[in-house]
Design a protein around this motif. Structure first.
Motif, PDB file in Angstrom:
ATOM      1  N   MET A  47       0.905  -1.384  -0.128  1.00  0.00           N
ATOM      2  CA  MET A  47      -0.179   0.017  -0.142  1.00  0.00           C
ATOM      3  C   MET A  47       0.799   1.306  -0.069  1.00  0.00           C
ATOM      4  O   MET A  47       1.962   1.398   0.854  1.00  0.00           O
ATOM      5  N   PRO A  48       0.693   2.170  -1.080  1.00  0.00           N
ATOM      6  CA  PRO A  48       1.593   3.342  -1.019  1.00  0.00           C
ATOM      7  C   PRO A  48       1.437   4.272   0.255  1.00  0.00           C
ATOM      8  O   PRO A  48       0.428   4.084   1.124  1.00  0.00           O
ATOM      9  N   ASN A  49       2.457   4.951   0.744  1.00  0.00           N
ATOM     10  CA  ASN A  49       2.622   5.798   1.882  1.00  0.00           C
ATOM     11  C   ASN A  49       2.700   7.278   1.656  1.00  0.00           C
ATOM     12  O   ASN A  49       3.755   7.313   0.621  1.00  0.00           O
ATOM     13  N   SER A  50       2.236   8.018   2.034  1.00  0.00           N
ATOM     14  CA  SER A  50       2.323   9.371   1.659  1.00  0.00           C
ATOM     15  C   SER A  50       3.951   9.879   1.650  1.00  0.00           C
ATOM     16  O   SER A  50       4.295  11.020   1.217  1.00  0.00           O
ATOM     17  N   ARG A  51       4.468   9.409   2.620  1.00  0.00           N
ATOM     18  CA  ARG A  51       6.048   9.702   2.801  1.00  0.00           C
ATOM     19  C   ARG A  51       6.927   9.291   1.682  1.00  0.00           C
ATOM     20  O   ARG A  51       7.961   9.671   1.447  1.00  0.00           O
ATOM     21  N   GLU A 111       7.005  -3.277  -3.945  1.00  0.00           N
ATOM     22  CA  GLU A 111       7.760  -4.195  -2.912  1.00  0.00           C
ATOM     23  C   GLU A 111       8.175  -3.211  -1.785  1.00  0.00           C
ATOM     24  O   GLU A 111       8.306  -3.590  -0.624  1.00  0.00           O
ATOM     25  N   PHE A 112       8.937  -1.895  -2.035  1.00  0.00           N
ATOM     26  CA  PHE A 112       9.037  -1.227  -0.930  1.00  0.00           C
ATOM     27  C   PHE A 112       7.889  -0.767  -0.052  1.00  0.00           C
ATOM     28  O   PHE A 112       8.275  -0.793   1.068  1.00  0.00           O
ATOM     29  N   ASN A 113       7.062  -0.505  -0.889  1.00  0.00           N
ATOM     30  CA  ASN A 113       5.801  -0.218  -0.067  1.00  0.00           C
ATOM     31  C   ASN A 113       5.121  -1.246   0.859  1.00  0.00           C
ATOM     32  O   ASN A 113       4.944  -1.142   2.028  1.00  0.00           O
ATOM     33  N   ASP A 114       5.322  -2.385   0.419  1.00  0.00           N
ATOM     34  CA  ASP A 114       4.789  -3.716   1.009  1.00  0.00           C
ATOM     35  C   ASP A 114       5.736  -3.783   2.235  1.00  0.00           C
ATOM     36  O   ASP A 114       5.247  -4.129   3.431  1.00  0.00           O
TER      37      ASP A 114
END
Length: 230
Positions: A1-5, A80-83
């Protein structure tokens, strides 16, 4: 899931993820250690960047080597980074670290919120009521609730539980003692897997309600909670 940061555009993410990895590897002791990012987590992040950089070189040459396949592979690595961030709570843990600095917050695009704090806002006053269930094999389940509540849940003023713990035979003097591991849980009920090799030793843990957007409003630490690990 994307993160606003975390930037989701390829060019912006390239700068962000490379700066993040370089920063975590810098310092003595390393910033990753200071911010409680484990070696295993750092290895996973390094793996993403190692695969990302050669693909980004291809992406950078718009005329010759930027293809839809390359773009898709880069987008997969962003996912993958977001996960990884979501499953390990990397940025939330950095924000919640007792050692976090202004430079840390800027590097990871974490907004402290301190400049917008209203003088009417007060630190969290309520404590955490804790119960521990021994699962065996070095694992324990921890349930947190507001004092007087019958069910485990995060209070409205917080978005997680912050905890500081150690395993051993000598209890720490306070929640600020050197050697305590620090982390957060966004769930009121969570499990610590301490490993079967620590059986018969004691878990020592402090907990408090915490708001990662307003760390200055953290609640009071519990008294020391301890149990013998089975």
């Amino acid at each position: 899931m994307p993160n606003s940061r975390v930037p989701q555009a390829i060019v912006d993410f390239n700068l962000y993820v490379n700066n993040a990895l370089d920063y975590l590897n810098a310092g003595t002791p390393k910033n990753s250690e200071r911010l409680t990012i484990t070696d295993d987590e750092l290895t996973l992040l390094t793996g993403i960047v190692t695969r990302w950089n050669p693909l980004y070189v291809l992406y950078s040459d718009k005329e010759k080597t930027r293809t839809t396949v390359v773009i898709a592979q880069l987008q997969d690595l962003i996912t993958e980074f977001n996960d990884l961030n979501q499953s390990k709570h990397l940025l939330n843990r950095i924000a919640a670290s007792a050692n976090v600095t202004v430079v840390d917050l800027k590097t990871f695009n974490i907004k402290s919120g301190s400049t917008k704090r209203s003088v009417a806002v007060q630190p969290i006053q309520v404590g955490v009521d804790v119960s521990i269930q021994l699962l065996g094999g070095g694992s324990v389940t921890i349930k947190c609730r507001e004092d007087g509540s019958s069910s485990a849940s995060i209070i409205d003023e917080a978005d997680c539980v912050q905890y500081a713990y150690m395993v051993g035979k000598t209890p720490p003097e306070s929640a600020d003692a050197v050697g305590l591991n620090r982390n957060i849980s966004t769930r009121a009920t969570f499990t610590l897997s301490l490993g079967s090799g620590v059986s018969a030793q004691s878990l020592y843990i402090y907990l408090r309600w915490y708001n990662t957007k307003h760390p200055e409003l953290a609640g009071p630490w519990t008294r020391l909670v301890s149990t013998v690990i089975v």
